[in-house]
Motif scaffolding. Structure first.
Motif, PDB file in Angstrom:
ATOM      1  N   GLY A 396       0.814  -1.334  -0.079  1.00  0.00           N
ATOM      2  CA  GLY A 396       0.012   0.026   0.008  1.00  0.00           C
ATOM      3  C   GLY A 396       0.841   1.202   0.136  1.00  0.00           C
ATOM      4  O   GLY A 396       0.180   2.445   0.163  1.00  0.00           O
ATOM      5  N   ARG A 398       1.952   2.485  -2.598  1.00  0.00           N
ATOM      6  CA  ARG A 398       2.138   3.443  -3.715  1.00  0.00           C
ATOM      7  C   ARG A 398       0.845   3.188  -4.190  1.00  0.00           C
ATOM      8  O   ARG A 398      -0.141   2.212  -3.625  1.00  0.00           O
ATOM      9  N   ASP A 399       0.288   4.157  -4.963  1.00  0.00           N
ATOM     10  CA  ASP A 399      -0.792   4.355  -5.501  1.00  0.00           C
ATOM     11  C   ASP A 399      -1.028   3.402  -6.848  1.00  0.00           C
ATOM     12  O   ASP A 399      -0.021   2.836  -7.235  1.00  0.00           O
ATOM     13  N   SER A 400      -2.297   3.452  -7.299  1.00  0.00           N
ATOM     14  CA  SER A 400      -2.576   2.571  -8.558  1.00  0.00           C
ATOM     15  C   SER A 400      -1.480   2.956  -9.659  1.00  0.00           C
ATOM     16  O   SER A 400      -1.376   2.228 -10.683  1.00  0.00           O
ATOM     17  N   ASN A 403       3.030   5.904  -7.784  1.00  0.00           N
ATOM     18  CA  ASN A 403       3.529   6.991  -7.125  1.00  0.00           C
ATOM     19  C   ASN A 403       3.507   6.428  -5.509  1.00  0.00           C
ATOM     20  O   ASN A 403       2.688   6.021  -5.058  1.00  0.00           O
ATOM     21  N   LEU A 404       4.428   6.998  -4.864  1.00  0.00           N
ATOM     22  CA  LEU A 404       4.322   6.824  -3.400  1.00  0.00           C
ATOM     23  C   LEU A 404       3.354   7.720  -2.971  1.00  0.00           C
ATOM     24  O   LEU A 404       2.991   8.908  -3.243  1.00  0.00           O
ATOM     25  N   ARG A 405       2.610   7.037  -1.777  1.00  0.00           N
ATOM     26  CA  ARG A 405       1.650   7.826  -1.285  1.00  0.00           C
ATOM     27  C   ARG A 405       1.931   8.793  -0.141  1.00  0.00           C
ATOM     28  O   ARG A 405       2.915   8.427   0.487  1.00  0.00           O
ATOM     29  N   ASP A 406       1.257   9.939   0.001  1.00  0.00           N
ATOM     30  CA  ASP A 406       1.681  10.844   0.909  1.00  0.00           C
ATOM     31  C   ASP A 406       0.361  11.146   2.183  1.00  0.00           C
ATOM     32  O   ASP A 406       0.635  11.881   2.819  1.00  0.00           O
ATOM     33  N   ASP A 407      -0.549  10.119   2.050  1.00  0.00           N
ATOM     34  CA  ASP A 407      -1.322  10.270   3.107  1.00  0.00           C
ATOM     35  C   ASP A 407      -0.985   9.351   4.148  1.00  0.00           C
ATOM     36  O   ASP A 407      -0.427   8.317   4.256  1.00  0.00           O
ATOM     37  N   ASP A 449      -4.043  -1.805   8.891  1.00  0.00           N
ATOM     38  CA  ASP A 449      -3.404  -0.877   8.115  1.00  0.00           C
ATOM     39  C   ASP A 449      -1.884  -0.937   8.588  1.00  0.00           C
ATOM     40  O   ASP A 449      -1.591  -0.088   9.505  1.00  0.00           O
ATOM     41  N   ARG A 451       1.128  -0.006   7.338  1.00  0.00           N
ATOM     42  CA  ARG A 451       1.897   1.180   6.881  1.00  0.00           C
ATOM     43  C   ARG A 451       1.519   2.330   7.919  1.00  0.00           C
ATOM     44  O   ARG A 451       2.308   2.934   8.380  1.00  0.00           O
ATOM     45  N   ARG A 452       0.134   2.443   8.066  1.00  0.00           N
ATOM     46  CA  ARG A 452      -0.184   3.541   9.216  1.00  0.00           C
ATOM     47  C   ARG A 452       0.240   3.275  10.554  1.00  0.00           C
ATOM     48  O   ARG A 452       0.754   4.229  11.381  1.00  0.00           O
TER      49      ARG A 452
END
Length: 483
Positions: A396, A398-400, A403-407, A449, A451-452
């Motif tokens: 998770g 990276r997005d679809s 790109n690395l997610r920043d949320d 989650d 990652r979170r």
């Protein structure tokens, strides 16, 4: 009336086809899975048989598994499973080797007499410490409590153990009911990262000259012009061997499912896979690679007794890991892809060894440069997500679009991970001097989650910017700066 008759006949034929498919393809998988998982849960993890069946086998799993009947023999420490009397599989427990699958009762009797004798391993308890005073303890406690809690009314997260090390000391741990600090729990594919450590130990002990040479597999080297004979240890560790292998757990006919729960010889099955790509050119994560490394380890060691002592003598004993096991196939080969069990604290020791650059109690266990090698992106891995049997990104990340997610709270860039099926993880964050272990039975990916969870803990701790022996210099954490 003709169409009614044709429809009726078609339904009968379809029913016959479905039943045939179940007994031919699904029943062997279901019986093998049920016997193996229950055996390990009962005799290795120490869970009651009803919990082993209802949780470890059935919870959030394929409904067809409810058609499999399991029988537990506590006296002989075996679990047998079958589908309406057919496709019977047996898993037998052995001290120091855990549970092994077979469909041959005579072989089971032979297995009982082949458990290695291992000298007791003196315990090396991890030291404990309080949560540092500059950490927001309430926020830290809330993160841990949420990770152990369930997101809904029905259990789906099933976190079983969490251990957090800071500067090599346990500063927090949580356990689910019925699980304790002495309960060995399955790591699934985290076992791959342990096999990385075992190969590093063998190189340090001059049993393995290096990882750039061809892997020692008799079936490959003995055949003239076998294209697989050039595959190296490095390519297997980097998941770029070029061998054909289907890692689809949802498909009961996939290579990984057949290898783990149907084929009597997991290592032999992996070794027999054909070459699909030129070695070193294509990244393809697969469990067969680690079991090929396991077969090579057996060939290097010279005897089955020496081979089966390797994890204990080279890794578990130096780390003081006293009750871990790596389970084998019926030929005695470690199933290095998937079947190690250890306590949460002992999994944390594996992480701490890598955080300390392979040094433990002032002794170098892994070769100088081995950890750097392990966490350097594999040449063929997309976006540098994988090293040598260690992950460099969390699911998770990276997005679809890739790109690395920043949320959410960011996971530090230097973090690396051992990850396993059903939500197992060791997260190592050198810049924070943190090792975070999370073990569970999480089959719904949306239930937890990771990652979170890791990012939230990391955000509470300051960066380590300098080291001098046991002394560290820290910078303020993002949370402290914000406040």
């Amino acid at each position: 009336m003709t169409w009614i008759k044709a429809t009726f006949i078609g339904m009968i034929l379809l029913g016959i086809l479905v039943i045939s498919a179940f007994f031919i393809w699904l029943a062997p998988v279901g019986a093998g899975y049920t016997a193996k998982i229950m055996c390990s849960a009962i005799f290795v993890n120490g869970l009651p048989s009803n919990r082993a069946h209802e949780e470890d086998v059935l919870a959030d799993n394929n409904p067809a598994l409810s058609l499999i009947t399991a029988n537990v023999d506590l006296r002989h420490q075996t679990v047998s499973a079958h589908a309406f009397g057919f496709r019977k599989r047996i898993a037998v427990y052995r001290p120091n080797l855990g549970c092994t699958l077979s469909d041959d009762p005579a072989r089971i009797e032979q297995l009982r007499t082949t458990s290695p004798l291992i000298r007791p391993i003196p315990a090396q308890p991890l030291r404990t410490a309080s949560v540092p005073g500059n950490i927001d303890r309430r926020a830290f406690s809330t993160i841990l409590a949420d990770a152990m809690d369930e997101p809904g009314t029905n259990a789906s997260r099933r976190s079983r153990a969490i251990v957090v090390l800071h500067r090599g000391k346990v500063i927090a741990e949580r356990y689910a009911p019925g699980i304790t600090a002495s309960t060995p729990l399955p790591g699934w594919s985290m076992t791959k990262s342990v096999f990385n450590a075992l190969l590093g130990r063998m190189q340090q002990e001059h049993m393995l000259p290096g990882v750039d040479g061809p892997v020692l597999i008799n079936e490959w080297q003995s055949q003239l012009n076998d294209p697989r004979s050039v595959i190296t240890y490095d390519q297997l560790l980097h998941m770029s061997s070029g061998l054909a292998f289907d890692e689809s757990y949802w498909n009961p006919l996939s290579d990984v499912v057949q290898m783990l729960f149907v084929e009597p010889a997991a290592a032999g099955f992996a070794v027999a896979r054909p070459l699909e790509h030129r070695p070193g050119t294509v990244f393809a994560y697969n469990s067969g690679a680690t079991n090929i490394l396991s077969a090579a380890m057996r060939n290097i060691s010279g005897s089955s007794q020496s081979y089966q002592r390797i994890p204990f003598d080279l890794l578990f004993r130096p780390l003081g890991i006293g009750n871990a096991v790596i389970e084998t196939d019926q030929d005695g080969y470690f199933i290095g892809s998937s079947f190690m069990h250890a306590t949460a604290r002992d999994w944390a020791k594996i992480g701490q060894l890598f955080l300390q650059d392979g040094i433990w109690n002032d002794e170098r266990l892994l070769p100088a440069g081995w950890v750097d090698y392990s966490i350097t992106p594999a040449p063929a891995a997309p976006n540098g997500i994988y090293g040598a049997h260690w992950w460099l990104e969390l699911p998770g990340a990276r997005d679809s679009d890739g790109n690395l997610r920043d949320d959410g709270p960011p996971v530090p860039d230097d973090a690396f991970f051992a990850l396993g099926h059903d939500g197992q993880s060791i997260s190592i964050i050198p810049s924070k001097d943190l090792v975070i272990v999370r073990l569970g039975l999480t089959r719904d990916r949306d239930a937890f989650d990771l990652r979170r969870f890791v990012g939230s803990i990391a955000a509470l701790f300051p960066d380590i910017v300098a080291r001098n022996g046991d002394t560290t210099v820290e910078v303020e954490s993002a949370r402290q700066v914000a406040e």
